[in-house]
Design a protein around this motif. Structure first.
Motif, mmCIF file in Angstrom:
data_model
loop_
_atom_site.group_PDB
_atom_site.id
_atom_site.type_symbol
_atom_site.label_atom_id
_atom_site.label_comp_id
_atom_site.label_asym_id
_atom_site.label_seq_id
_atom_site.Cartn_x
_atom_site.Cartn_y
_atom_site.Cartn_z
ATOM 1 N N LEU A 191 0.819 -1.208 0.000
ATOM 2 C CA LEU A 191 0.000 0.000 0.000
ATOM 3 C C LEU A 191 0.856 1.263 0.000
ATOM 4 C CD1 LEU A 191 -2.801 -0.979 2.537
ATOM 5 C CD2 LEU A 191 -3.053 -0.665 0.062
ATOM 6 N N ASP A 245 3.557 1.752 -1.583
ATOM 7 C CA ASP A 245 4.239 1.994 -2.856
ATOM 8 C C ASP A 245 3.787 3.299 -3.501
ATOM 9 O OD1 ASP A 245 5.892 -0.180 -2.756
ATOM 10 O OD2 ASP A 245 4.624 -1.461 -4.007
ATOM 11 N N GLY A 246 2.562 3.718 -3.226
ATOM 12 C CA GLY A 246 2.047 4.955 -3.801
ATOM 13 C C GLY A 246 2.374 6.192 -2.989
ATOM 14 N N SER A 247 3.074 6.032 -1.876
ATOM 15 C CA SER A 247 3.412 7.174 -1.022
ATOM 16 C C SER A 247 4.434 8.081 -1.687
ATOM 17 C CB SER A 247 3.979 6.699 0.313
ATOM 18 O OG SER A 247 3.031 5.961 1.030
ATOM 19 N N GLN A 248 4.438 9.304 -1.257
ATOM 20 C CA GLN A 248 5.415 10.266 -1.753
ATOM 21 C C GLN A 248 6.814 9.812 -1.349
ATOM 22 O OE1 GLN A 248 4.816 12.974 -3.679
ATOM 23 N NE2 GLN A 248 2.695 12.251 -3.749
ATOM 24 N N LEU A 281 8.149 8.117 2.214
ATOM 25 C CA LEU A 281 8.080 6.662 2.099
ATOM 26 C C LEU A 281 9.014 5.973 3.085
ATOM 27 C CD1 LEU A 281 6.965 4.161 0.697
ATOM 28 C CD2 LEU A 281 8.757 4.418 -1.035
#
Length: 168
Positions: A137, A139-142, A146
């Motif tokens: 989940l 992986d989409g973080s800034q 991250l």
């Protein structure tokens, strides 16, 4: 192999659970992992009291907390080895034991403990999968946050996993 999976009975090859070569690979890894968990626990026990006052409260919450984080991370690393090797070894023990072995004899107590070990491995495997899901989940973080999120998620996993590591 997860704690709930078993070798396929339809294969024409001997089960890895009873393969002596597999045991030569599994048992040293498990022995080393058990020693590693004990070392992590002993290292923490050797210093933890010195980090507390006479009533047992930490003198410095950060130093005390950092010590626990280190212990938990080291122990979880070794718990992962149990997750990778333990289920197959337990399956091999079950395959080698027969009914009377469970009732009496030199290994009867150990065979009764297998159910508890299964439970610990199952719960630790659930924790490992939950952590993998959280990491996916993220992986989409800034990128700027991250690493911080990953570090916190890993610390949480290790803290939760300490109980399982210590039980193993």
């Amino acid at each position: 192999m997860s704690a709930s999976s078993t070798p396929s009975s339809g294969d024409n090859q001997p089960s890895q659970a009873t393969d002596p070569l597999a045991w030569r690979r599994h048992l040293p890894a498990l022995a080393s992992a058990a020693a590693g968990i004990n070392e992590a626990c002993d290292a923490w026990d050797a210093v933890s009291d010195s980090l507390c006052d006479a009533d047992g409260w930490p003198l410095d919450d950060k130093i005390y907390g950092d010590g626990k984080v280190k212990r938990d991370a080291e122990a979880w690393k070794h718990a992962e080895v149990f997750l990778d090797h333990g289920p197959e070894v337990l399956a091999g023990v079950r395959a080698a034991a027969d009914g009377p072995d469970y009732v009496e004899g030199p290994i009867s107590d150990d065979l009764r403990r297998i159910r508890g070990i299964d439970t610990i491995l199952f719960r630790a495997d659930e924790l490992r999968h939950e952590w993998a899901d959280v990491m996916a989940l993220m992986d989409g973080s800034q990128p700027s946050v991250l690493h911080l999120y990953q570090e916190r998620a890993e610390e949480h996993r290790n803290t939760e996993g300490w109980h399982y590591s210590h039980e193993l």
